[in-house]
Scaffold this active site. Sequence first.
Site, PDB file in Angstrom:
ATOM      1  N   MET A   1      29.120  47.778  20.319  1.00 15.44           N
ATOM      2  CA  MET A   1      29.713  48.924  21.020  1.00 15.44           C
ATOM      3  C   MET A   1      28.667  50.032  21.143  1.00 15.44           C
ATOM      4  O   MET A   1      28.103  50.474  20.138  1.00 15.44           O
ATOM      5  CB  MET A   1      30.928  49.466  20.263  1.00 15.44           C
ATOM      6  CG  MET A   1      32.142  48.553  20.233  1.00 15.44           C
ATOM      7  SD  MET A   1      32.747  48.018  21.840  1.00 15.44           S
ATOM      8  CE  MET A   1      33.097  49.586  22.647  1.00 15.44           C
TER       9      MET A   1
ATOM     10  N   SER B   1      34.243  45.431  33.261  1.00  8.79           N
ATOM     11  CA  SER B   1      35.516  45.744  32.606  1.00  8.79           C
ATOM     12  C   SER B   1      36.473  46.243  33.677  1.00  8.79           C
ATOM     13  O   SER B   1      36.100  47.082  34.503  1.00  8.79           O
ATOM     14  CB  SER B   1      35.299  46.829  31.562  1.00  8.79           C
ATOM     15  OG  SER B   1      36.529  47.456  31.253  1.00  8.79           O
TER      16      SER B   1
ATOM     17  N   MET C   1      43.929  47.239  24.103  1.00 10.41           N
ATOM     18  CA  MET C   1      44.050  48.323  23.106  1.00 10.41           C
ATOM     19  C   MET C   1      45.504  48.423  22.670  1.00 10.41           C
ATOM     20  O   MET C   1      46.415  48.351  23.503  1.00 10.41           O
ATOM     21  CB  MET C   1      43.601  49.647  23.716  1.00 10.41           C
ATOM     22  CG  MET C   1      42.203  49.576  24.336  1.00 10.41           C
ATOM     23  SD  MET C   1      41.638  51.212  24.827  1.00 10.41           S
ATOM     24  CE  MET C   1      40.187  50.779  25.812  1.00 10.41           C
TER      25      MET C   1
ATOM     26  N   HIS D   1      35.758  41.203  31.763  1.00 14.23           N
ATOM     27  CA  HIS D   1      35.957  41.762  30.425  1.00 14.23           C
ATOM     28  C   HIS D   1      37.289  42.516  30.404  1.00 14.23           C
ATOM     29  O   HIS D   1      37.488  43.445  31.188  1.00 14.23           O
ATOM     30  CB  HIS D   1      34.787  42.699  30.133  1.00 14.23           C
ATOM     31  CG  HIS D   1      34.795  43.342  28.788  1.00 14.23           C
ATOM     32  ND1 HIS D   1      34.218  42.765  27.676  1.00 14.23           N
ATOM     33  CD2 HIS D   1      35.292  44.541  28.372  1.00 14.23           C
ATOM     34  CE1 HIS D   1      34.352  43.582  26.627  1.00 14.23           C
ATOM     35  NE2 HIS D   1      35.003  44.663  27.025  1.00 14.23           N
TER      36      HIS D   1
ATOM     37  N   MET E   1      40.816  45.364  20.843  1.00 13.10           N
ATOM     38  CA  MET E   1      40.692  46.581  20.023  1.00 13.10           C
ATOM     39  C   MET E   1      42.055  46.783  19.382  1.00 13.10           C
ATOM     40  O   MET E   1      42.833  47.667  19.761  1.00 13.10           O
ATOM     41  CB  MET E   1      40.276  47.759  20.914  1.00 13.10           C
ATOM     42  CG  MET E   1      38.810  47.696  21.318  1.00 13.10           C
ATOM     43  SD  MET E   1      38.431  48.743  22.746  1.00 13.10           S
ATOM     44  CE  MET E   1      38.804  47.612  24.076  1.00 13.10           C
TER      45      MET E   1
ATOM     46  N   ASP F   1      39.854  44.762  28.309  1.00 15.41           N
ATOM     47  CA  ASP F   1      39.937  45.661  27.156  1.00 15.41           C
ATOM     48  C   ASP F   1      41.384  45.794  26.697  1.00 15.41           C
ATOM     49  O   ASP F   1      42.195  46.426  27.368  1.00 15.41           O
ATOM     50  CB  ASP F   1      39.368  47.032  27.540  1.00 15.41           C
ATOM     51  CG  ASP F   1      37.855  47.002  27.634  1.00 15.41           C
ATOM     52  OD1 ASP F   1      37.216  46.569  26.662  1.00 15.41           O
ATOM     53  OD2 ASP F   1      37.313  47.401  28.686  1.00 15.41           O
TER      54      ASP F   1
ATOM     55  N   HIS G   1      38.585  41.600  24.841  1.00 16.85           N
ATOM     56  CA  HIS G   1      37.998  42.465  23.817  1.00 16.85           C
ATOM     57  C   HIS G   1      39.182  43.108  23.100  1.00 16.85           C
ATOM     58  O   HIS G   1      39.784  44.064  23.595  1.00 16.85           O
ATOM     59  CB  HIS G   1      37.081  43.495  24.483  1.00 16.85           C
ATOM     60  CG  HIS G   1      36.553  44.536  23.553  1.00 16.85           C
ATOM     61  ND1 HIS G   1      35.973  45.701  23.990  1.00 16.85           N
ATOM     62  CD2 HIS G   1      36.499  44.589  22.194  1.00 16.85           C
ATOM     63  CE1 HIS G   1      35.591  46.431  22.948  1.00 16.85           C
ATOM     64  NE2 HIS G   1      35.922  45.782  21.843  1.00 16.85           N
TER      65      HIS G   1
ATOM     66  N   ASP H   1      28.529  47.270  25.221  1.00 14.77           N
ATOM     67  CA  ASP H   1      29.766  47.733  25.845  1.00 14.77           C
ATOM     68  C   ASP H   1      29.885  49.242  25.705  1.00 14.77           C
ATOM     69  O   ASP H   1      30.058  49.763  24.607  1.00 14.77           O
ATOM     70  CB  ASP H   1      30.950  47.023  25.165  1.00 14.77           C
ATOM     71  CG  ASP H   1      32.281  47.319  25.832  1.00 14.77           C
ATOM     72  OD1 ASP H   1      32.286  48.005  26.873  1.00 14.77           O
ATOM     73  OD2 ASP H   1      33.313  46.851  25.315  1.00 14.77           O
TER      74      ASP H   1
HETATM   75  C1  DX5 Z   1      35.710  50.982  25.672  1.00 11.36           C
HETATM   76  C2  DX5 Z   1      35.731  49.612  26.296  1.00 11.36           C
HETATM   77  C3  DX5 Z   1      34.696  49.370  27.323  1.00 11.36           C
HETATM   78  C4  DX5 Z   1      34.581  50.413  28.376  1.00 11.36           C
HETATM   79  C5  DX5 Z   1      33.389  50.173  29.246  1.00 11.36           C
HETATM   80  O1  DX5 Z   1      36.607  51.006  24.626  1.00 11.36           O
HETATM   81  O2  DX5 Z   1      35.572  48.608  25.313  1.00 11.36           O
HETATM   82  O3  DX5 Z   1      34.779  48.054  27.831  1.00 11.36           O
HETATM   83  O4  DX5 Z   1      35.741  50.554  29.136  1.00 11.36           O
HETATM   84  O5  DX5 Z   1      33.481  51.067  30.263  1.00 11.36           O
HETATM   85  P1  DX5 Z   1      32.317  52.075  30.706  1.00 11.36           P
HETATM   86  O6  DX5 Z   1      31.323  51.234  31.418  1.00 11.36           O
HETATM   87  O7  DX5 Z   1      33.090  52.984  31.593  1.00 11.36           O
HETATM   88  O8  DX5 Z   1      31.776  52.739  29.490  1.00 11.36           O
HETATM   89 ZN    ZN Z   2      35.287  46.503  26.002  1.00  8.55          ZN
END
Ligand code: DX5
Ligand code: ZN
Length: 214
Positions: A137, A8, A37, A33, A68, A35, A66, A171
Site C-alpha cells: 500500500m 481500480s 471495504m 482491481h 480491506m 476494492d 483487495h 496501490d
Molecule cells: C485504497 C485502494 C486503492 C485506491 C487506488 O484503499 O486500495 O485501490 O482506490 O486508487 P488511487 O489510484 O486513486 O489512489
Molecule cells: Zn486497492
Amino acid sequence: MTCRIAPSILSFDHSNLKSTVAELASGGAERIHIDVMDGQFVPPITFGDGLVKALRDLTTIPFEAHLMTLTPERHFEAFVRAGCGRIYFHAEATVHAHRLVQTLHDMGVEAGLAINPATPAEVAQPLITDLDAVLVMTVNPGWGGQSFIQTMLPKVRAVRAMRPDMDIEVDGGIDPATLPLACEAGANLFVAGNFIFKAKSIAEGISELQRACC
Ligand code: DX5
Ligand code: ZN
C-alpha cells in the site's frame, strides 16, 4: 520487467461499472482491481461479491479482490465463487496469514498479502515462498485519490529482494510521476484509480501509465 496496469474501479461512477469494466479491458488493463471495504478495517463500505458476479462475464481478464476487511477468510469463498482469481487479504487483519494462504490455494486461487504503510516488509518474509503476490500500500487504505507515500519505496525494494520472480503490486497514488519510482524499486504491477478516472479517456490513461514504465 514490463509494467502491467490493474485499474481500480473505486473512483468510477458506481452506477455505470459495466461499461467502465468493458472499456478498461479493451483499453489495455491487465486485470481489474476490486476494492472491498467493510466499514470496520477501514471506514467506508464498498463492493460485495454480487458486483463481481455482475461484472465477471464482461471480459476474460483476471479480477482480483483487495479485501480491506476484518476476518478476511469469511469472504474468501464468496469472492472466489464470483470469479476473482486472486485474493489479497491484509497482514494486519489476521494472526493466521499462513493458514489463510493455504486456504486460498485449496480453493484454487492465487493468494496475495497486502501490507499497510505502517507495517514493515518483514511481515511477508515467513510466507514469501508461499505467496503469489504482495500488495504494498502506497497510501493508507480506505479512499481513492490520495497522495503516493514515497517512503514506501524501500519496502518495495525489500520485498523484491525476497522474491525476484513474484508479482509486487503497488496501490495508491499511482500516476506517470510515481509509477517509475515504484517500478525502479521493483514493483511490476500498478493499481490506478483516480489517474485513469481523470484521464482524457480510459485507454489514454492506461497508455500514459504504460509509457511511464521504468
Ligand atoms: C485504497 C485502494 C486503492 C485506491 C487506488 O484503499 O486500495 O485501490 O482506490 O486508487 P488511487 O489510484 O486513486 O489512489
Ligand atoms: Zn486497492
